[in-house]
Design an enzyme around this catalytic site. Structure first.
Site, PDB file in Angstrom:
ATOM      1  N   HIS A  29       0.860  -1.071   0.135  1.00 47.88           N
ATOM      2  CA  HIS A  29       0.045  -0.001   0.024  1.00 47.88           C
ATOM      3  C   HIS A  29       0.944   1.098  -0.162  1.00 47.88           C
ATOM      4  O   HIS A  29       1.787   1.182   0.637  1.00 47.88           O
ATOM      5  CB  HIS A  29      -1.024   0.057   1.031  1.00 47.88           C
TER       6      HIS A  29
ATOM      7  N   ASP B 106       5.920   1.362   6.804  1.00 48.73           N
ATOM      8  CA  ASP B 106       4.612   1.022   6.501  1.00 48.73           C
ATOM      9  C   ASP B 106       4.024   2.021   5.578  1.00 48.73           C
ATOM     10  O   ASP B 106       3.615   3.094   6.217  1.00 48.73           O
ATOM     11  CB  ASP B 106       3.824   0.829   7.903  1.00 48.73           C
TER      12      ASP B 106
ATOM     13  N   GLU C 121      -4.906   1.959   2.176  1.00 51.80           N
ATOM     14  CA  GLU C 121      -5.151   0.805   3.001  1.00 51.80           C
ATOM     15  C   GLU C 121      -5.104   0.986   4.500  1.00 51.80           C
ATOM     16  O   GLU C 121      -6.394   0.190   5.242  1.00 51.80           O
ATOM     17  CB  GLU C 121      -4.012  -0.219   2.924  1.00 51.80           C
ATOM     18  N   GLU C 122      -4.594   2.053   5.082  1.00 54.00           N
ATOM     19  CA  GLU C 122      -4.799   2.347   6.545  1.00 54.00           C
ATOM     20  C   GLU C 122      -6.201   2.566   7.040  1.00 54.00           C
ATOM     21  O   GLU C 122      -6.246   2.120   8.022  1.00 54.00           O
ATOM     22  CB  GLU C 122      -3.627   3.511   6.637  1.00 54.00           C
TER      23      GLU C 122
ATOM     24  N   ASP D 211       3.821  -5.951   3.571  1.00 50.66           N
ATOM     25  CA  ASP D 211       3.322  -5.028   4.306  1.00 50.66           C
ATOM     26  C   ASP D 211       3.598  -5.077   5.839  1.00 50.66           C
ATOM     27  O   ASP D 211       2.715  -4.847   6.820  1.00 50.66           O
ATOM     28  CB  ASP D 211       2.075  -4.576   3.893  1.00 50.66           C
TER      29      ASP D 211
ATOM     30  N   HIS E  47       3.342   3.114  12.753  1.00 49.36           N
ATOM     31  CA  HIS E  47       2.350   4.429  12.989  1.00 49.36           C
ATOM     32  C   HIS E  47       3.180   5.237  14.052  1.00 49.36           C
ATOM     33  O   HIS E  47       2.304   5.919  14.512  1.00 49.36           O
ATOM     34  CB  HIS E  47       1.147   3.828  13.406  1.00 49.36           C
TER      35      HIS E  47
HETATM   36 ZN   LIG Z   1       0.750  -1.003   6.299  1.00 49.71          ZN
END
Ligand SMILES: [Zn+2]
Length: 419
Positions: A237, A249, A283-284, A311, A382
């Site tokens: 992603h 990520d 995606e997130e 991922d 994140h």
């Molecule tokens: Zn991810």
């Protein structure tokens, strides 16, 4: 394989992407610019059929946010609003904190929750377990009368880093603002409360949803020489959360899968089947890219013979995971013996990925995941610390080489991978 491992091209491209475009939150100008760059760069790589596929995606905007301990003594502490949260009133929400150790603890002490900001001080065990408080904790707290929700960030202790991530509200609960704080601040508040001190905080958030906006999946291929209609799908992603630059990520997942098709073009290799690279959007906080790909390609879903997503970072020790029939697993295991020289010959159960999931479910497609060490991955996941600095160039080359070798053999073998 040796071409992928030979230089730092992939790591340099990863740095270029994340330095130039930064965070790529869905709906942000950064993501739009990064998508335009990816299209241009895939064309420069000489890929076939480079194009975008339109997707409408949600646009959540963080705005300015803060968390202060009002008493005892005043202290502004690091926090991150959870993606999807509502705002507080402009003056903030001020309340005493009720610390709970989990959902059962909250239920048992329900009478205390009214008018409080509930802090879920839940120790990190693994992502799947602990993330339930991030995704659903706000509604859990609101059902007991809480006016705000804080949570100990989902991840091992690091350097006082909160982690953001997606959340949603249950239809049957009032909506309250929700944010994550670091392990350290969570534990500090817990210790204060254990000593009988009441901790009062003020949470301010401007978070909001704007109307959905246009975004794009980016597609580039190496068309198959004999069976171009059979597709080996690889991807990642391209969107990210906003505190860091989304290097692990999932920019690195995009770069290492992209290397497969770039190297095929560079080395003038064309396998029997088509290898299709997709950079999925959103995606997130929506999965709209993966769902849109399934909808747009539903007619050819069963022509997808294999799908691979990266991922989960590229931190050592990395591993390949596979989901599919026993017959397919045997073949994949044999191919993986080619990876023994770079230490990647073991294929563990559990392939797939959020973005390839929808088309794989529709076409009953065998799936593979490339993933790194989960502790290292989830320590920065994140957070503001998700930057390229933490990614070892050799691990990037190793990921690119493993994926390229696996994908090439599956795309070129005479028989199809059994479903
Ligand atoms: Zn991810």
């Amino acid at each position: 394989m040796s071409a992928a491992a030979a230089d730092q091209f992939a790591r340099d491209r990863l740095a270029e992407l994340t330095d130039t475009y930064g965070q790529r939150l869905s709906g942000s100008d950064n993501l739009n610019r990064a998508i335009a760059w990816a299209v241009e760069t895939m064309k420069k790589d000489g890929l076939d059929n480079v194009h975008t596929e339109r997707v409408m995606i949600p646009k959540w905007v963080r705005g300015v946010e803060s968390l202060e301990i009002i008493n005892p003594p005043h202290h502004v502490i690091p926090m991150l609003g959870l993606g999807g949260s509502i705002a507080t009133p402009a003056a903030g929400v001020e309340a005493d904190v009720m610390v709970v150790s989990n959902g059962d603890d909250l239920t048992r002490r329900s009478a205390e929750a009214k008018g409080k900001i509930v802090l879920f001080n839940v120790p990190y065990t693994n992502y799947g377990e602990t993330v339930l408080y991030r995704s659903g904790g706000a509604s859990m707290a609101a059902r007991h009368g809480a006016v705000g929700m804080l949570m100990r960030a989902v991840g091992p202790m690091a350097h006082r880093t909160p982690h953001t991530g997606g959340m949603s509200y249950a239809a049957d609960a009032p909506r309250i603002p929700a944010a994550a704080i670091s392990v350290e601040d969570s534990q500090r508040i817990q210790r204060l409360v254990n000593r009988g001190v009441s901790v009062r905080v003020r949470l301010k958030m401007e978070a909001r949803f704007d109307a959905d906006v246009e975004s794009f999946n980016v597609v580039g291929e190496v068309r198959g020489s004999e069976r171009p209609d059979e597709i080996v799908l690889i991807g990642c992603h391209f969107d990210s959360w906003d505190p860091g630059t989304g290097a692990s990520d999932d920019a690195v997942g995009c770069i290492v899968t992209w290397e497969t098709v770039r190297l095929m073009k560079k080395l003038n290799i064309r396998p029997r089947r088509t290898v299709r690279m997709v950079l999925f959007t959103n995606e997130e906080n929506g999965l709209r890219g993966g769902n849109a790909y399934r909808d747009a390609h539903a007619k050819e879903a069963s022509s997808h013979v294999f799908a691979l997503e990266s991922d989960s970072g590229v931190f050592a020790p990395a591993r390949l995971g596979f989901s599919g029939s026993e017959a397919a697993r045997k073949i994949v295991g044999e191919i993986a013996t080619l990876l023994a020289p770079i230490g990647m010959q073991d294929v563990v159960p559990g392939g797939g990925g959020a973005d390839i999931g929808p088309i794989a479910a529709l076409g009953k497609v065998p799936t593979m995941a490339y993933g790194g060490d989960p502790t290292r991955y989830f320590t920065i996941h994140h957070t503001p610390a998700d930057t390229v600095d933490r990614i070892d160039p050799q691990e990037v080359s190793k990921a690119a080489a493993s994926i390229a070798a696996m994908v090439y053999v599956i795309a070129d073998m005479p028989q199809s991978l059994p479903k």
